[in-house]
Design an enzyme around this catalytic site. Structure first.
Site, PDB file in Angstrom:
ATOM      1  N   ARG A  22      -0.769  -3.748   7.825  1.00  9.29           N
ATOM      2  CA  ARG A  22      -1.114  -3.727   6.398  1.00  9.29           C
ATOM      3  C   ARG A  22      -2.436  -4.465   6.165  1.00  9.29           C
ATOM      4  O   ARG A  22      -3.115  -4.206   5.163  1.00  9.29           O
ATOM      5  CB  ARG A  22      -0.002  -4.376   5.572  1.00  9.29           C
ATOM      6  CG  ARG A  22       1.335  -3.656   5.645  1.00  9.29           C
ATOM      7  CD  ARG A  22       2.441  -4.505   5.054  1.00  9.29           C
ATOM      8  NE  ARG A  22       2.241  -4.750   3.633  1.00  9.29           N
ATOM      9  CZ  ARG A  22       2.923  -5.674   2.941  1.00  9.29           C
ATOM     10  NH1 ARG A  22       3.816  -6.450   3.547  1.00  9.29           N
ATOM     11  NH2 ARG A  22       2.689  -5.827   1.644  1.00  9.29           N
ATOM     12  N   HIS A  69      10.414 -12.137   3.339  1.00  6.95           N
ATOM     13  CA  HIS A  69      11.587 -11.456   2.793  1.00  6.95           C
ATOM     14  C   HIS A  69      12.872 -12.119   3.269  1.00  6.95           C
ATOM     15  O   HIS A  69      13.907 -12.031   2.604  1.00  6.95           O
ATOM     16  CB  HIS A  69      11.607  -9.978   3.225  1.00  6.95           C
ATOM     17  CG  HIS A  69      10.519  -9.150   2.613  1.00  6.95           C
ATOM     18  ND1 HIS A  69       9.268  -9.048   3.173  1.00  6.95           N
ATOM     19  CD2 HIS A  69      10.501  -8.396   1.487  1.00  6.95           C
ATOM     20  CE1 HIS A  69       8.510  -8.263   2.428  1.00  6.95           C
ATOM     21  NE2 HIS A  69       9.232  -7.843   1.398  1.00  6.95           N
ATOM     22  N   ASP A 128       4.941 -12.750  -6.095  1.00  9.97           N
ATOM     23  CA  ASP A 128       5.592 -11.781  -5.220  1.00  9.97           C
ATOM     24  C   ASP A 128       7.053 -11.669  -5.683  1.00  9.97           C
ATOM     25  O   ASP A 128       7.499 -12.393  -6.584  1.00  9.97           O
ATOM     26  CB  ASP A 128       5.485 -12.222  -3.760  1.00  9.97           C
ATOM     27  CG  ASP A 128       5.513 -11.053  -2.780  1.00  9.97           C
ATOM     28  OD1 ASP A 128       5.936  -9.952  -3.178  1.00  9.97           O
ATOM     29  OD2 ASP A 128       5.138 -11.252  -1.608  1.00  9.97           O
ATOM     30  N   ARG A 174       5.333   4.189  -1.184  1.00 12.52           N
ATOM     31  CA  ARG A 174       6.515   4.617  -1.941  1.00 12.52           C
ATOM     32  C   ARG A 174       6.448   6.124  -2.221  1.00 12.52           C
ATOM     33  O   ARG A 174       7.474   6.765  -2.367  1.00 12.52           O
ATOM     34  CB  ARG A 174       6.618   3.840  -3.260  1.00 12.52           C
ATOM     35  CG  ARG A 174       6.391   2.344  -3.164  1.00 12.52           C
ATOM     36  CD  ARG A 174       7.218   1.661  -2.105  1.00 12.52           C
ATOM     37  NE  ARG A 174       7.058   0.216  -2.165  1.00 12.52           N
ATOM     38  CZ  ARG A 174       7.450  -0.618  -1.228  1.00 12.52           C
ATOM     39  NH1 ARG A 174       8.014  -0.151  -0.119  1.00 12.52           N
ATOM     40  NH2 ARG A 174       7.277  -1.928  -1.358  1.00 12.52           N
ATOM     41  N   ASP A 200       3.798  -0.326  -5.060  1.00  9.94           N
ATOM     42  CA  ASP A 200       3.116  -0.703  -3.817  1.00  9.94           C
ATOM     43  C   ASP A 200       2.791   0.576  -3.055  1.00  9.94           C
ATOM     44  O   ASP A 200       3.674   1.160  -2.421  1.00  9.94           O
ATOM     45  CB  ASP A 200       4.026  -1.575  -2.942  1.00  9.94           C
ATOM     46  CG  ASP A 200       4.340  -2.920  -3.566  1.00  9.94           C
ATOM     47  OD1 ASP A 200       3.463  -3.788  -3.533  1.00  9.94           O
ATOM     48  OD2 ASP A 200       5.466  -3.092  -4.074  1.00  9.94           O
ATOM     49  N   LYS A 225      -3.770  -9.172  -2.865  1.00 12.99           N
ATOM     50  CA  LYS A 225      -2.619  -9.970  -2.427  1.00 12.99           C
ATOM     51  C   LYS A 225      -2.788 -10.341  -0.949  1.00 12.99           C
ATOM     52  O   LYS A 225      -3.549  -9.678  -0.236  1.00 12.99           O
ATOM     53  CB  LYS A 225      -1.321  -9.188  -2.661  1.00 12.99           C
ATOM     54  CG  LYS A 225      -1.200  -7.857  -1.899  1.00 12.99           C
ATOM     55  CD  LYS A 225       0.055  -7.114  -2.318  1.00 12.99           C
ATOM     56  CE  LYS A 225       0.283  -5.900  -1.437  1.00 12.99           C
ATOM     57  NZ  LYS A 225       1.430  -5.084  -1.893  1.00 12.99           N
ATOM     58  N   HIS A 226      -2.130 -11.467  -0.482  1.00 10.22           N
ATOM     59  CA  HIS A 226      -1.207 -12.351  -1.180  1.00 10.22           C
ATOM     60  C   HIS A 226      -1.858 -13.727  -1.212  1.00 10.22           C
ATOM     61  O   HIS A 226      -1.975 -14.341  -0.151  1.00 10.22           O
ATOM     62  CB  HIS A 226       0.115 -12.441  -0.465  1.00 10.22           C
ATOM     63  CG  HIS A 226       0.766 -11.114  -0.179  1.00 10.22           C
ATOM     64  ND1 HIS A 226       0.419 -10.311   0.914  1.00 10.22           N
ATOM     65  CD2 HIS A 226       1.739 -10.438  -0.840  1.00 10.22           C
ATOM     66  CE1 HIS A 226       1.171  -9.229   0.915  1.00 10.22           C
ATOM     67  NE2 HIS A 226       1.980  -9.265  -0.141  1.00 10.22           N
TER      68      HIS A 226
END
Length: 338
Positions: A139, A182, A252, A71, A63, A169-170
């Protein structure tokens, strides 16, 4: 190959992970910040993963969206803006915003390609709104669904130019979620008509993408009992049908608290519903082993489509002077809306 993408514990491949990749036959590996120290280490890790799997073209995912979700982070890698920043630029100067999205994609793709990473889980095509959870936040490109679709396609073009596959996504849209998937299962109460007019639009505009990721959201108007990732009705009638996405559909992260049951059960329900691949991101060897042991093999036609969608990894290269020029141009464009 098994219908699972697994993850790793740290920056070096453990002996036990080496063995699992060799015998478990995952469809790919996804990396996180815990796996990325510097460019040399990251390239060595990607090479080691493919050697362990006995597959020189094994897809490696990450990602790398820009902004909060990177990352590969400074100072070892260049800073890149959140997509919401590019959306604000586009609201001032649409063509400048589209160019910035393409350049951001090319820059992200360039960094990933040099590392040997071949799939980027971006762009986010969720449409933002006043109640959008902070987990999505900047995002998302914008609140205008058509603009989101245009900017998303521009980012995809940039990624492709650098030899990296994009994952939209998503699906079928995370913008209405008011809570973080999450932590819990978000519930969306919007009507099908409202979803069609707004949330689905960017995904329809980019329906010809080769790869996509689902949302762990419960859409009351679409399936009152199952989250999208595990809903045969949503996947077949909405994602495959109305939106028209025919490529490889990835769940996901199975580890997210929006889903219930064991990891093996979560993966099984996702694949049974129509996801081609189940994604596991926590990097725990025991859990990766359990999921791989229970996961079905991908049907041969879908496995072939998966491999066709992902470019072969590049050879390790020094940073391109063209990328440096692209970065300078991107900074100049962003200054327009600063």
């Amino acid at each position: 190959m098994r219908a699972v993408v697994v993850s790793l514990a740290g920056p070096r491949l453990l002996a036990e992970e080496h063995d699992l990749l060799g015998r478990g036959q995952p469809a790919g590996v996804i990396l996180f910040g815990r796996n990325c120290v510097d460019p040399r280490q990251l390239r060595e890790l990607c090479d080691a993963v493919r050697i362990a799997a006995g597959d020189t073209d094994l897809p490696i995912l990450i990602d790398q969206e820009g902004g909060r979700v990177m990352r590969l982070r400074p100072p070892r890698w260049r800073p890149l803006p959140a997509m919401g920043t590019i959306g604000r630029l586009a609201s001032v100067d649409r063509q400048a915003g589209l160019e910035a999205a393409r350049l951001a994609g090319a820059l992200i793709g360039g960094d990933l390609s040099m590392a040997g990473i071949t799939v980027d889980c971006a762009p986010v095509l969720d449409v933002s709104g006043p109640t959008t959870t902070k987990a999505i936040g900047d995002r998302a490109f914008a609140s205008d669904p058509v603009l989101v679709g245009e900017l998303g396609r521009a980012l995809m073009t940039g990624l492709s130019s650098s030899g990296v596959a994009a994952v939209i996504k998503h699906l079928p849209g995370h913008g209405r979620a008011e809570s973080d998937s999450h932590m819990e299962l978000p519930v969306v109460t919007a009507s099908l008509a409202a979803l069609r007019e707004h949330d689905f639009v960017p995904f329809k505009m980019c329906h010809d993408a080769k790869l996509a990721m689902t949302a762990h959201l419960l859409f009351k108007a679409l399936d009152a009992d199952r989250p999208a990732t595990q809903s045969p009705a949503i996947i077949s009638e909405i994602i495959r049908g109305e939106i028209g996405f025919a490529g490889i559909l990835i769940s996901d992260d199975l580890s997210m608290e929006a889903l219930s049951g064991s990891l093996e059960e979560r993966a099984s329900l996702a694949v049974a519903a129509g996801c081609d691949l189940a994604l596991y991101c926590h990097g725990r060897l025991s859990e990766s082993t359990r999921i791989l042991n229970e996961a079905p093999f991908m049907p041969s036609a879908r496995a072939a489509l998966w491999r066709q969608a992902v470019p072969a990894p590049s050879v390790a290269l020094a940073p391109s002077t063209m990328l440096e020029a692209d970065f300078e141009r991107l900074q100049a464009l962003l200054a327009i809306a600063a």
